[in-house]
Write an enzyme that holds these catalytic residues in place. Structure first.
Site, PDB file in Angstrom:
ATOM      1  N   TYR A 261       1.136  -1.218   0.315  1.00 41.36           N
ATOM      2  CA  TYR A 261       0.013   0.391   0.660  1.00 41.36           C
ATOM      3  C   TYR A 261       1.420   1.013   0.337  1.00 41.36           C
ATOM      4  CZ  TYR A 261      -3.502  -3.310   2.157  1.00 41.36           C
ATOM      5  OH  TYR A 261      -3.977  -4.375   2.375  1.00 41.36           O
TER       6      TYR A 261
ATOM      7  N   TYR B 104     -14.665  -4.738   2.939  1.00 40.12           N
ATOM      8  CA  TYR B 104     -13.327  -5.263   2.512  1.00 40.12           C
ATOM      9  C   TYR B 104     -13.070  -6.417   3.100  1.00 40.12           C
ATOM     10  CZ  TYR B 104      -8.697  -5.814   2.051  1.00 40.12           C
ATOM     11  OH  TYR B 104      -6.741  -6.690   2.010  1.00 40.12           O
TER      12      TYR B 104
ATOM     13  N   ASP C 115     -17.534 -12.409   7.307  1.00 47.04           N
ATOM     14  CA  ASP C 115     -16.301 -12.307   7.188  1.00 47.04           C
ATOM     15  C   ASP C 115     -15.558 -12.130   8.957  1.00 47.04           C
ATOM     16  OD1 ASP C 115     -13.813 -11.623   6.995  1.00 47.04           O
ATOM     17  OD2 ASP C 115     -13.205 -10.897   5.014  1.00 47.04           O
TER      18      ASP C 115
ATOM     19  N   LYS D 171      -6.130 -13.025  11.109  1.00 42.71           N
ATOM     20  CA  LYS D 171      -5.445 -11.692  11.827  1.00 42.71           C
ATOM     21  C   LYS D 171      -5.459 -12.365  13.399  1.00 42.71           C
ATOM     22  CE  LYS D 171      -5.874  -8.263   9.026  1.00 42.71           C
ATOM     23  NZ  LYS D 171      -7.113  -7.988   8.177  1.00 42.71           N
TER      24      LYS D 171
HETATM   25  C1  LIG Z   1      -7.042  -8.061   7.033  1.00 42.57           C
HETATM   26  C2  LIG Z   1      -8.418  -8.707   6.051  1.00 42.57           C
HETATM   27  C3  LIG Z   1      -8.668  -9.585   5.352  1.00 42.57           C
HETATM   28  C4  LIG Z   1      -7.138 -10.038   4.597  1.00 42.57           C
HETATM   29  O1  LIG Z   1      -7.402 -11.113   5.456  1.00 42.57           O
HETATM   30  P1  LIG Z   1      -5.414 -10.973   4.755  1.00 42.57           P
HETATM   31  O2  LIG Z   1      -4.708 -11.721   5.947  1.00 42.57           O
HETATM   32  O3  LIG Z   1      -4.847  -9.779   4.418  1.00 42.57           O
HETATM   33  O4  LIG Z   1      -5.012 -11.775   3.570  1.00 42.57           O
HETATM   34  C5  LIG Z   1     -10.185  -9.943   5.080  1.00 42.57           C
HETATM   35  N1  LIG Z   1     -11.361  -9.205   5.793  1.00 42.57           N
HETATM   36  C6  LIG Z   1     -11.283  -8.673   6.422  1.00 42.57           C
HETATM   37  C7  LIG Z   1     -12.014  -8.401   6.952  1.00 42.57           C
HETATM   38  C8  LIG Z   1      -9.823  -7.827   6.585  1.00 42.57           C
HETATM   39  O5  LIG Z   1      -9.975  -7.534   8.066  1.00 42.57           O
END
Ligand SMILES: *Cc1c(COP(=O)(O)O)cnc(C)c1O
Length: 429
Positions: free
Chosen positions: A27, A155, A249, A278
């Site tokens: 980024y 996202y 997600d 995460k």
């Molecule tokens: C960080 C994130 C992703 C992507 O995860 P990566 O490990 O960076 O590929 C997808 N969805 C959400 C909500 C996120 O916070």
């Protein structure tokens, strides 16, 4: 940023000056981005730099390091696993760290979310969820239902498939527009008008949709936008009425960040598929999981070999990463993480509230261990970051927000330092 090696300095060691011209940062406009910091050690909520300075971390490594850095319990688990079996392929062999983790995750998640598919990054876990939702229809003989309904402000990752379910305009990916798959992007149903529009799009496209996908309670990378649990109940009801899967997600929200172990608990709903990453390993190793309900899994059980889920990352269910995740879950059981999140919420609210009256501040909001100061505009997030570094804190503004997602183990004094730095920097333009 320099593109040719420079001589080592007292602040920047040889590995830094030699290696930096060969690195492509995330980024970042590599022509103008300020030089990254040379980090040499982490502990607790502190990042140590090669020049001897220490920064108090307000981001917890993109909110993964929920127990602080270098927690001894996680370190011991990795060391033990490293000496017995660092890695083995998951195609045909299984191991205790992965199976224990899968059963623990299923026990923690609501309802019959009980089948865990491990991957190595959040984006890939979302891709797997998308493939599951697509093939779920194909295996049932329902053709033409290949699209997802996703939301403005959403996202879900940076890969080609996940970019297509991110906000197409606000997101970081609009340049790729015509190269992406087409899905349906609706407003989150938060009031009468947006609900009507969401339901209209759902009805119009029902014949080509297989699933609805959203981040529950917080749209993270979209700007830490919060919504009420009612929105999730609306989505669950709409998904049921139109025979759609609901994918949540929880990569950002999972593992206590919003105040409950998983955000969906606050709405009392069970998604059909959930994605986790995460904070899954407590910020130590890369790991992600896509967890499906029984009825989703059962759609893949068949005498037809083509009905199998054809996916298998080389490093899926890496034993070291699974050992970290099990150790992280131990810490959630042994230490009062959710109480710590409540305490952080109180302190964040008190500490950030004074920013509300500063010029250029549009909103101040908190949820769980997330604190946000939204500005009218941030002309140069990079320059703002440098001003925070000068205050001795690691805070990474993006879009028009300054946010804190600290480790749950942060002390009151450290949190005070972070919120004070934000107030100080924002009150002197
Ligand atoms: C960080 C994130 C992703 C992507 O995860 P990566 O490990 O960076 O590929 C997808 N969805 C959400 C909500 C996120 O916070």
């Amino acid at each position: 940023m320099s593109t040719t090696p420079t001589a080592p300095t007292s602040a920047n060691p040889g590995w830094y000056t030699t290696g930096l011209p060969h690195i492509w940062l995330p980024y970042a406009q590599m022509k103008t981005a300020s030089a990254p910091l040379a980090a040499t050690r982490t502990h607790g909520t502190t990042i140590e730099l090669s020049n001897g300075r220490c920064l108090t971390d307000g981001v917890a490594a993109w909110w993964t390091a929920c127990h602080g850095y270098n927690h001894p319990h996680i370190r011991q688990a990795v060391e033990a696993q490293l000496s017995t079996m660092p890695h083995i392929m998951f195609g045909g062999t299984v191991h205790q760290p992965a199976l224990t983790l899968a059963s623990r995750l299923s026990a923690m998640l609501p309802g019959d979310l009980e089948r865990v598919f491990f991957t190595d990054s959040g984006s890939v876990s979302v891709e797997v969820a998308m493939k599951m939702a697509l093939q779920y229809r194909l295996n049932k003989g329902q053709t033409g239902r290949t699209k997802l309904l996703a939301f403005k402000g959403g996202y879900h990752g940076d890969t080609l498939a996940t970019m297509a379910v991110c906000d197409p305009e606000e997101g970081m990916h609009h340049l790729y527009g015509s190269a992406l798959a087409e899905h349906i992007i609706a407003p989150l149903p938060q009031d009468a008008a947006s609900t009507a529009e969401f339901l209209r799009l759902l009805k119009t496209h029902a014949h080509e949709l297989t699933a609805i996908i959203t981040e529950p309670l917080v749209q993270g990378a979209g700007g830490m936008l919060f919504h009420s649990p009612d929105v999730l109940r609306t989505l669950r009801k709409a998904a049921d009425e139109h025979d759609m899967l609901l994918i949540l997600d929880e990569i950002f929200t999972g593992f206590g960040r919003t105040g409950s172990m998983f955000a969906c608990e606050q709405a009392g709903i069970v998604p059909d598929i959930v994605t986790l990453s995460k904070a899954l390993t407590g910020g130590t190793m890369a790991l992600a999981a896509t967890v499906a309900r029984r009825h989703v899994f059962e759609a893949f059980l068949s005498d037809n070999p083509e009905h199998a889920l054809m996916h298998g990352p080389t490093f899926m269910a890496n034993p070291l990463a699974c050992a970290c995740a099990n150790a992280s879950l131990d810490l959630f059981e042994q230490e009062p993480r959710l109480e710590q999140v409540q305490r952080i919420n109180t302190l964040l609210t008190q500490g950030l509230e004074p920013c509300r009256t500063l010029p250029g501040v549009k909103d101040v909001r908190t949820l769980g261990a997330i604190g946000v100061v939204e500005l009218e505009k941030i002309a140069n997030p990079d320059a703002l970051r440098q001003r925070f570094i000068a205050q001795g804190v690691w805070i990474r503004p993006f879009r028009n927000i300054v946010y804190l997602t600290p480790a749950f183990t942060i002390t009151e004094a450290e949190l005070h330092k972070l919120t004070t730095a934000i107030y100080t920097v924002l009150s002197t333009p």
